[in-house]
Write a protein that holds these residues in place. Structure first.
Motif, mmCIF file in Angstrom:
data_model
loop_
_atom_site.group_PDB
_atom_site.id
_atom_site.type_symbol
_atom_site.label_atom_id
_atom_site.label_comp_id
_atom_site.label_asym_id
_atom_site.label_seq_id
_atom_site.Cartn_x
_atom_site.Cartn_y
_atom_site.Cartn_z
ATOM 1 N N UNK A 244 0.826 -1.209 0.000
ATOM 2 C CA UNK A 244 0.000 0.000 0.000
ATOM 3 C C UNK A 244 0.860 1.257 0.000
ATOM 4 N N UNK A 245 1.988 1.225 0.704
ATOM 5 C CA UNK A 245 2.845 2.405 0.776
ATOM 6 C C UNK A 245 3.449 2.761 -0.575
ATOM 7 N N UNK A 248 1.012 -0.220 -4.805
ATOM 8 C CA UNK A 248 0.612 -1.418 -5.552
ATOM 9 C C UNK A 248 -0.742 -1.872 -5.033
ATOM 10 N N UNK A 249 -1.768 -1.530 -5.766
ATOM 11 C CA UNK A 249 -3.134 -1.851 -5.386
ATOM 12 C C UNK A 249 -3.997 -1.916 -6.638
ATOM 13 N N UNK A 250 -5.068 -2.679 -6.566
ATOM 14 C CA UNK A 250 -6.010 -2.784 -7.690
ATOM 15 C C UNK A 250 -7.284 -1.983 -7.437
ATOM 16 N N UNK A 251 -7.272 -1.155 -6.425
ATOM 17 C CA UNK A 251 -8.452 -0.366 -6.086
ATOM 18 C C UNK A 251 -8.772 0.617 -7.214
ATOM 19 N N UNK A 252 -10.031 0.604 -7.660
ATOM 20 C CA UNK A 252 -10.514 1.495 -8.731
ATOM 21 C C UNK A 252 -9.684 1.361 -10.009
ATOM 22 N N UNK A 310 6.892 5.889 -6.124
ATOM 23 C CA UNK A 310 6.720 4.895 -5.059
ATOM 24 C C UNK A 310 7.832 4.956 -4.020
ATOM 25 N N UNK A 311 9.062 5.194 -4.447
ATOM 26 C CA UNK A 311 10.192 5.154 -3.508
ATOM 27 C C UNK A 311 10.616 6.557 -3.093
ATOM 28 N N UNK A 312 11.038 7.382 -4.055
ATOM 29 C CA UNK A 312 11.600 8.687 -3.703
ATOM 30 C C UNK A 312 10.554 9.612 -3.091
ATOM 31 N N UNK A 360 -0.492 10.668 -7.613
ATOM 32 C CA UNK A 360 -0.071 9.527 -6.791
ATOM 33 C C UNK A 360 -0.361 9.782 -5.318
ATOM 34 N N UNK A 361 -0.140 11.004 -4.863
ATOM 35 C CA UNK A 361 -0.409 11.330 -3.462
ATOM 36 C C UNK A 361 -1.901 11.218 -3.151
ATOM 37 N N UNK A 362 -2.746 11.644 -4.092
ATOM 38 C CA UNK A 362 -4.186 11.620 -3.851
ATOM 39 C C UNK A 362 -4.768 10.211 -3.958
ATOM 40 N N UNK A 363 -4.301 9.438 -4.928
ATOM 41 C CA UNK A 363 -4.894 8.121 -5.178
ATOM 42 C C UNK A 363 -4.110 6.979 -4.543
ATOM 43 N N UNK A 364 -2.827 7.180 -4.357
ATOM 44 C CA UNK A 364 -1.911 6.130 -3.878
ATOM 45 C C UNK A 364 -2.045 4.878 -4.734
#
Length: 394
Positions: A244-245, A248-252, A310-312, A360-364
């Motif tokens: 999750x951090x 990596x997710x399949x949400x939406x 995802x990392x930086x 990315x920050x809003x949806x992760x």
């Protein structure tokens, strides 16, 4: 305490002046020619008189851009190289000085603000120590983060200016320095940021050193981005990030797929009009588009978004703040496109990097950002060049 509050208000009034001075210093650093104007002349004395008399008027008038008077046996390229290095050192030193002044000023004003908030006239030394240590840790973290970022930026600007050899050596030095920092630095937040930043010189060095295996340029991306899967996996496992951090997710997922297509078209169109790229596929057949999509999504888009978002970005969000994380990653993302040789491309890709960072920050959701990045490249290097190669907007 009243004197402290009054002094703090006075320092607040001086903040715009200090900011203006820092901006002036940085501008002077960016344009070193304004500070180095003027010609160097030999002083009129008994020692230089005979030398000056022995040089013809034409030679004395033959000067380089840096104001040096050349003798017949001297190589002008030597002075040009010296001038280049002086300009680079001056530019880098001026920017670093301006940033250090800004950080110091922020440290002082933040401490004054904390001290001015105490209602009691009696000031406890222990509380002062706590505030001072907290501010010191934050500013120290910013400074340690800023140092490698500036060196990476310098290396990319050298690539932009065509000085590839020096840029490669700087990237090698950055990689060695960040690697050795694991033995010297004990702060876990700094170490995690450094591990993330190590991926940028690795990406650039692989990009510049990878031999050509195929005549088709498209396949080169596979050999450039595939080796990066190893350090990416090592860093993710070492830092023990959850799925999750790193997004990596399949949400939406289906909604993001549908949303990524129009956004990618608009951003890809803007980038195409900025740099007018050529196409990487010979035609728009299903087979060619499938190859381009697979490479741009699962190699280029996936690897770059794992590195930058995802990392930086995640590391910087945890250590600093969201705004600082977005700013640093978008600037680095833009500078890493310096190989195109146009300043407009650096600005545009930095803007696109900022948009993708916010998304990315809003949806992760890493799949959403990867698809958007990959589809931008599909439009940029495949579809748009075939349709718009002869079209001019103005």
């Amino acid at each position: 305490m009243q004197k402290l509050i009054s002094f703090h208000k006075t320092s607040e009034k001086l903040s715009p002046v200090i900011s203006a001075l820092i901006l002036t210093l940085v501008l002077l650093a960016i344009f070193p020619g304004t500070a180095s104007a003027g010609n160097f002349e030999l002083p009129s004395s008994a020692l230089t008189g005979p030398v000056s008399d022995g040089i013809s008027t034409e030679i004395l008038q033959d000067e380089t851009d840096y104001g040096f008077t050349l003798l017949p046996y001297e190589n002008p390229s030597l002075f040009q190289k010296i001038g280049w290095y002086v300009d680079i050192i001056y530019m880098f030193g001026g920017i670093c000085t301006g940033i250090l002044i800004l950080l110091t000023h922020r440290h002082i004003t933040a401490l004054e603000q904390k001290l001015a908030e105490f209602p009691n006239k009696k000031f406890e030394l222990t509380r002062f120590d706590e505030i001072s240590q907290e501010i010191f840790k934050t500013e120290r973290l910013r400074l340690f983060t800023l140092a490698p970022v500036l060196f990476i930026a310098l290396a990319e600007l050298l690539i932009f200016s065509g000085r590839m050899g020096l840029a490669v050596w700087i990237h090698i030095g950055i990689l060695i320095g960040l690697s050795l920092s694991n033995m010297l630095i004990k702060d876990l937040k700094i170490l995690r940021i450094y591990q993330a930043l190590m991926l940028l010189p690795v990406l650039r060095l692989i990009n510049l050193s990878m031999p050509v295996f195929f005549e088709t340029t498209l396949y080169a991306f596979v050999f450039i981005y595939s080796p990066l899967a190893i350090p990416l996996a090592v860093i993710v496992m070492h830092q023990k990030d959850s799925l999750e951090e790193i997004g990596i997710t399949t949400k939406n997922f289906l909604s993001y797929v549908a949303l990524s297509l129009p956004l990618s078209f608009l951003l890809g169109l803007g980038e195409y009009l900025t740099i007018r790229t050529g196409y990487l596929i010979p035609d728009l057949s299903f087979e060619s588009l499938l190859k381009l999509t697979i490479i741009m999504v699962f190699f280029v888009g996936l690897v770059e978004e794992l590195i930058f978002r995802s990392i930086l970005q995640t590391r910087l969000e945890q250590a600093l703040s969201v705004k600082e994380a977005l700013l640093i990653t978008s600037i680095l993302f833009g500078l890493m496109h310096s190989g195109y040789g146009t300043f407009h491309e650096i600005l545009y890709t930095g803007f696109v990097g900022l948009l993708m960072g916010i998304a990315f920050y809003k949806t992760r959701s890493l799949p959403f950002i990867v698809l958007m990045h990959g589809f931008i490249n599909v439009f940029l290097f495949g579809i748009l060049p075939h349709y718009l190669s002869s079209w001019t907007p103005f």
